[in-house]
Design a protein around this motif. Structure first.
Motif, PDB file in Angstrom:
ATOM      1  N   ARG A   9     -10.939   9.391   8.818  1.00  0.00           N
ATOM      2  CA  ARG A   9      -9.747   9.277   9.643  1.00  0.00           C
ATOM      3  C   ARG A   9      -8.652  10.173   9.060  1.00  0.00           C
ATOM      4  NH1 ARG A   9      -9.202   2.740  10.711  1.00  0.00           N
ATOM      5  NH2 ARG A   9     -11.220   2.467  11.770  1.00  0.00           N
ATOM      6  N   SER A  10      -7.991  10.899   9.928  1.00  0.00           N
ATOM      7  CA  SER A  10      -6.964  11.825   9.458  1.00  0.00           C
ATOM      8  C   SER A  10      -5.630  11.132   9.193  1.00  0.00           C
ATOM      9  CB  SER A  10      -6.759  12.933  10.503  1.00  0.00           C
ATOM     10  OG  SER A  10      -6.414  12.373  11.760  1.00  0.00           O
ATOM     11  N   ALA A  11      -5.416   9.982   9.800  1.00  0.00           N
ATOM     12  CA  ALA A  11      -4.130   9.287   9.647  1.00  0.00           C
ATOM     13  C   ALA A  11      -4.130   8.434   8.387  1.00  0.00           C
ATOM     14  CB  ALA A  11      -3.865   8.417  10.875  1.00  0.00           C
ATOM     15  N   ALA A  12      -2.928   8.165   7.888  1.00  0.00           N
ATOM     16  CA  ALA A  12      -2.790   7.290   6.733  1.00  0.00           C
ATOM     17  C   ALA A  12      -3.067   5.845   7.138  1.00  0.00           C
ATOM     18  CB  ALA A  12      -1.373   7.403   6.168  1.00  0.00           C
ATOM     19  N   ALA A  13      -3.381   5.032   6.135  1.00  0.00           N
ATOM     20  CA  ALA A  13      -3.602   3.614   6.381  1.00  0.00           C
ATOM     21  C   ALA A  13      -2.303   2.964   6.835  1.00  0.00           C
ATOM     22  CB  ALA A  13      -4.112   2.958   5.109  1.00  0.00           C
ATOM     23  N   PRO A  14      -2.387   1.816   7.491  1.00  0.00           N
ATOM     24  CA  PRO A  14      -1.158   1.115   7.890  1.00  0.00           C
ATOM     25  C   PRO A  14      -0.264   0.852   6.681  1.00  0.00           C
ATOM     26  CG  PRO A  14      -3.074   0.142   8.956  1.00  0.00           C
ATOM     27  CD  PRO A  14      -3.597   1.129   7.970  1.00  0.00           C
ATOM     28  N   LEU A  15       1.042   0.903   6.902  1.00  0.00           N
ATOM     29  CA  LEU A  15       1.994   0.768   5.803  1.00  0.00           C
ATOM     30  C   LEU A  15       1.826  -0.557   5.069  1.00  0.00           C
ATOM     31  CD1 LEU A  15       4.374   2.009   4.310  1.00  0.00           C
ATOM     32  CD2 LEU A  15       5.896   0.983   6.011  1.00  0.00           C
ATOM     33  N   SER A  16       1.598  -1.640   5.812  1.00  0.00           N
ATOM     34  CA  SER A  16       1.448  -2.948   5.166  1.00  0.00           C
ATOM     35  C   SER A  16       0.247  -2.967   4.236  1.00  0.00           C
ATOM     36  CB  SER A  16       1.319  -4.043   6.220  1.00  0.00           C
ATOM     37  OG  SER A  16       0.175  -3.812   7.050  1.00  0.00           O
ATOM     38  N   ARG A  17      -0.831  -2.290   4.643  1.00  0.00           N
ATOM     39  CA  ARG A  17      -2.027  -2.245   3.797  1.00  0.00           C
ATOM     40  C   ARG A  17      -1.772  -1.420   2.540  1.00  0.00           C
ATOM     41  NH1 ARG A  17      -7.286   0.017   6.611  1.00  0.00           N
ATOM     42  NH2 ARG A  17      -6.712  -1.685   8.032  1.00  0.00           N
ATOM     43  N   MET A  18      -1.021  -0.327   2.671  1.00  0.00           N
ATOM     44  CA  MET A  18      -0.707   0.502   1.505  1.00  0.00           C
ATOM     45  C   MET A  18       0.153  -0.273   0.509  1.00  0.00           C
ATOM     46  SD  MET A  18      -0.125   4.409   2.870  1.00  0.00           S
ATOM     47  CE  MET A  18       1.174   4.022   4.052  1.00  0.00           C
ATOM     48  N   ILE A  19       1.142  -0.997   1.024  1.00  0.00           N
ATOM     49  CA  ILE A  19       2.010  -1.779   0.137  1.00  0.00           C
ATOM     50  C   ILE A  19       1.200  -2.853  -0.566  1.00  0.00           C
ATOM     51  CG2 ILE A  19       3.958  -3.379   0.081  1.00  0.00           C
ATOM     52  CD1 ILE A  19       5.205  -1.823   2.377  1.00  0.00           C
ATOM     53  N   ARG A  20       0.329  -3.536   0.169  1.00  0.00           N
ATOM     54  CA  ARG A  20      -0.495  -4.588  -0.427  1.00  0.00           C
ATOM     55  C   ARG A  20      -1.417  -4.029  -1.496  1.00  0.00           C
ATOM     56  NH1 ARG A  20      -2.278  -6.379   3.908  1.00  0.00           N
ATOM     57  NH2 ARG A  20      -4.348  -5.431   3.981  1.00  0.00           N
ATOM     58  N   ALA A  21      -2.045  -2.894  -1.211  1.00  0.00           N
ATOM     59  CA  ALA A  21      -2.952  -2.287  -2.188  1.00  0.00           C
ATOM     60  C   ALA A  21      -2.203  -1.853  -3.442  1.00  0.00           C
ATOM     61  CB  ALA A  21      -3.672  -1.097  -1.553  1.00  0.00           C
ATOM     62  N   GLN A  22      -1.020  -1.266  -3.270  1.00  0.00           N
ATOM     63  CA  GLN A  22      -0.241  -0.830  -4.430  1.00  0.00           C
ATOM     64  C   GLN A  22       0.245  -2.030  -5.226  1.00  0.00           C
ATOM     65  OE1 GLN A  22       0.104   2.292  -5.429  1.00  0.00           O
ATOM     66  NE2 GLN A  22       1.339   1.707  -7.209  1.00  0.00           N
ATOM     67  N   ALA A  23       0.645  -3.103  -4.543  1.00  0.00           N
ATOM     68  CA  ALA A  23       1.094  -4.319  -5.243  1.00  0.00           C
ATOM     69  C   ALA A  23      -0.039  -4.929  -6.055  1.00  0.00           C
ATOM     70  CB  ALA A  23       1.638  -5.327  -4.235  1.00  0.00           C
ATOM     71  N   LEU A  24      -1.240  -4.959  -5.490  1.00  0.00           N
ATOM     72  CA  LEU A  24      -2.393  -5.492  -6.226  1.00  0.00           C
ATOM     73  C   LEU A  24      -2.712  -4.622  -7.440  1.00  0.00           C
ATOM     74  CD1 LEU A  24      -4.744  -6.527  -3.274  1.00  0.00           C
ATOM     75  CD2 LEU A  24      -3.485  -8.047  -4.814  1.00  0.00           C
ATOM     76  N   MET A 117       8.636   0.812  -4.188  1.00  0.00           N
ATOM     77  CA  MET A 117       9.495  -0.165  -4.841  1.00  0.00           C
ATOM     78  C   MET A 117       9.228  -1.568  -4.307  1.00  0.00           C
ATOM     79  SD  MET A 117      10.971   1.268  -7.213  1.00  0.00           S
ATOM     80  CE  MET A 117      11.337   2.897  -7.824  1.00  0.00           C
ATOM     81  N   ALA A 118       8.921  -1.661  -3.016  1.00  0.00           N
ATOM     82  CA  ALA A 118       8.574  -2.966  -2.447  1.00  0.00           C
ATOM     83  C   ALA A 118       7.291  -3.501  -3.067  1.00  0.00           C
ATOM     84  CB  ALA A 118       8.422  -2.851  -0.932  1.00  0.00           C
ATOM     85  N   ALA A 119       6.323  -2.617  -3.302  1.00  0.00           N
ATOM     86  CA  ALA A 119       5.076  -3.033  -3.939  1.00  0.00           C
ATOM     87  C   ALA A 119       5.317  -3.498  -5.365  1.00  0.00           C
ATOM     88  CB  ALA A 119       4.074  -1.882  -3.914  1.00  0.00           C
ATOM     89  N   LYS A 120       6.180  -2.793  -6.088  1.00  0.00           N
ATOM     90  CA  LYS A 120       6.525  -3.220  -7.451  1.00  0.00           C
ATOM     91  C   LYS A 120       7.204  -4.588  -7.432  1.00  0.00           C
ATOM     92  CE  LYS A 120       6.872   1.211  -9.870  1.00  0.00           C
ATOM     93  NZ  LYS A 120       5.988   0.805 -10.971  1.00  0.00           N
ATOM     94  N   THR A 121       8.065  -4.804  -6.439  1.00  0.00           N
ATOM     95  CA  THR A 121       8.743  -6.093  -6.323  1.00  0.00           C
ATOM     96  C   THR A 121       7.746  -7.205  -6.030  1.00  0.00           C
ATOM     97  OG1 THR A 121      10.751  -5.011  -5.512  1.00  0.00           O
ATOM     98  CG2 THR A 121      10.520  -7.365  -5.075  1.00  0.00           C
ATOM     99  N   LEU A 122       6.793  -6.955  -5.138  1.00  0.00           N
ATOM    100  CA  LEU A 122       5.764  -7.950  -4.846  1.00  0.00           C
ATOM    101  C   LEU A 122       4.934  -8.268  -6.086  1.00  0.00           C
ATOM    102  CD1 LEU A 122       4.448  -6.815  -1.339  1.00  0.00           C
ATOM    103  CD2 LEU A 122       5.774  -8.867  -1.874  1.00  0.00           C
ATOM    104  N   SER A 123       4.641  -7.248  -6.875  1.00  0.00           N
ATOM    105  CA  SER A 123       3.903  -7.458  -8.116  1.00  0.00           C
ATOM    106  C   SER A 123       4.676  -8.353  -9.071  1.00  0.00           C
ATOM    107  CB  SER A 123       3.597  -6.110  -8.778  1.00  0.00           C
ATOM    108  OG  SER A 123       3.006  -6.294 -10.040  1.00  0.00           O
ATOM    109  N   VAL A 124       5.986  -8.122  -9.162  1.00  0.00           N
ATOM    110  CA  VAL A 124       6.843  -8.959 -10.003  1.00  0.00           C
ATOM    111  C   VAL A 124       6.814 -10.407  -9.521  1.00  0.00           C
ATOM    112  CG1 VAL A 124       9.252  -9.434 -10.596  1.00  0.00           C
ATOM    113  CG2 VAL A 124       8.353  -7.113 -10.793  1.00  0.00           C
ATOM    114  N   LEU A 125       6.906 -10.601  -8.206  1.00  0.00           N
ATOM    115  CA  LEU A 125       6.922 -11.958  -7.659  1.00  0.00           C
ATOM    116  C   LEU A 125       5.598 -12.674  -7.900  1.00  0.00           C
ATOM    117  CD1 LEU A 125       8.783 -11.310  -4.281  1.00  0.00           C
ATOM    118  CD2 LEU A 125       9.686 -12.424  -6.321  1.00  0.00           C
ATOM    119  N   VAL A 126       4.487 -11.964  -7.735  1.00  0.00           N
ATOM    120  CA  VAL A 126       3.180 -12.578  -7.993  1.00  0.00           C
ATOM    121  C   VAL A 126       3.072 -12.993  -9.455  1.00  0.00           C
ATOM    122  CG1 VAL A 126       0.699 -12.121  -8.128  1.00  0.00           C
ATOM    123  CG2 VAL A 126       1.984 -11.395  -6.122  1.00  0.00           C
TER     124      VAL A 126
END
Length: 260
Positions: A9-24, A117-126
């Motif tokens: 697929r030429s398009a990027a993954a959905p933004l929510s999935r990218m944030i979740r993957a980076q947070a994990l 930065m949102a992913a880093k924040t989610l990581s902090v919260l987890v």
């Protein structure tokens, strides 16, 4: 097998999935880092056990408490855990990510900088959820009897996280990584002693105490004690102090943060 089955697929993954993957990813990296685990989990747990079982510092007993030191210490150690993750740990990790060019490369990826930065924040919260759960179990085993509005506790922890995150990102985004490492650890030690975590603020002279009460760690510790130890409603004074630090820290970080 139809044609095009293996066409990427030429398009990027959905933004929510990218944030979740980076947070994990951020969370796994933190939990695999021995130094970070020492700072965020082991030290708070050891302090809670040590000062609850050994009469080193005479601490006041809150109204409605059981008369045990753990009633005073547990809320302070919870505040310390938030600071260790949202401020010290995040400042050090982000500072070295910036030094090694990780932030610059991630900033050029399909993941927007604000989403990083949102992913880093989610990581902090987890991480904080895991910390609070572990420390609560230890404190309950030591005889802690908390009571109060859990929503007020959650709000204070979120206010504290925002305040410490802003200060940590400000330090990581403006100073060299080595300076951030030394400075964040020094601040951690100073606030551990002077932030009302294990040493009551009334042990300090009046003028000094008035200044210490305005620190975010003091506001978070005292606010948690009012709710968990005395069953008070939302401590708006402490919440206002944390909100001011959050606005100042996050605003300054957004203005002065350098990605390389």
């Amino acid at each position: 097998m139809s044609a095009g089955t293996f066409t990427p697929r030429s398009a990027a993954a959905p933004l929510s999935r990218m944030i979740r993957a980076q947070a994990l990813l951020e969370t796994r990296m933190l939990l695999r880092n021995g130094e970070q685990l020492l700072l965020t989990v082991i030290i708070p747990a050891l302090l809670l056990v040590l000062f609850s079982t050994v009469d080193i510092v005479n601490v006041p007993v809150a109204d409605g408490g059981t008369g045990k030191s753990v009633d005073f210490l547990a809320p302070g150690v919870l505040a310390l855990a938030v600071m260790s993750t949202a401020f010290t740990g995040q400042a050090i990790a982000t500072g070295f990510d910036r030094r090694y060019g990780v932030l610059k490369r991630l900033g050029a990826s399909p993941l927007p900088r604000w989403a990083l930065m949102a992913a880093k924040t989610l990581s902090v919260l987890v991480t904080e959820v895991l910390q609070v759960a572990l420390l609560t179990v230890i404190a309950l085993a030591l005889g802690w009897s908390p009571h109060g509005n859990p929503f007020a506790v959650a709000a204070l922890l979120l206010f504290g996280t925002a305040a410490f995150s802003g200060l940590g990102l400000l330090m990581a985004g403006t100073l060299k990584a080595e300076v951030t490492l030394a400075g964040a650890n020094l601040v951690f030690l100073l606030l551990l002693v002077g932030g009302g975590v294990i040493v009551p603020l009334d042990k300090f002279p009046g003028a000094v105490r008035s200044v210490l009460e305005l620190l975010p760690i003091s506001a978070l510790s005292d606010g948690l004690r009012e709710v968990l130890g005395q069953g008070a409603a939302m401590p708006w004074g402490e919440a206002a102090v944390l909100a001011c630090w959050a606005v100042l820290g996050l605003g300054a970080a957004a203005r002065f943060f350098r990605w390389e």
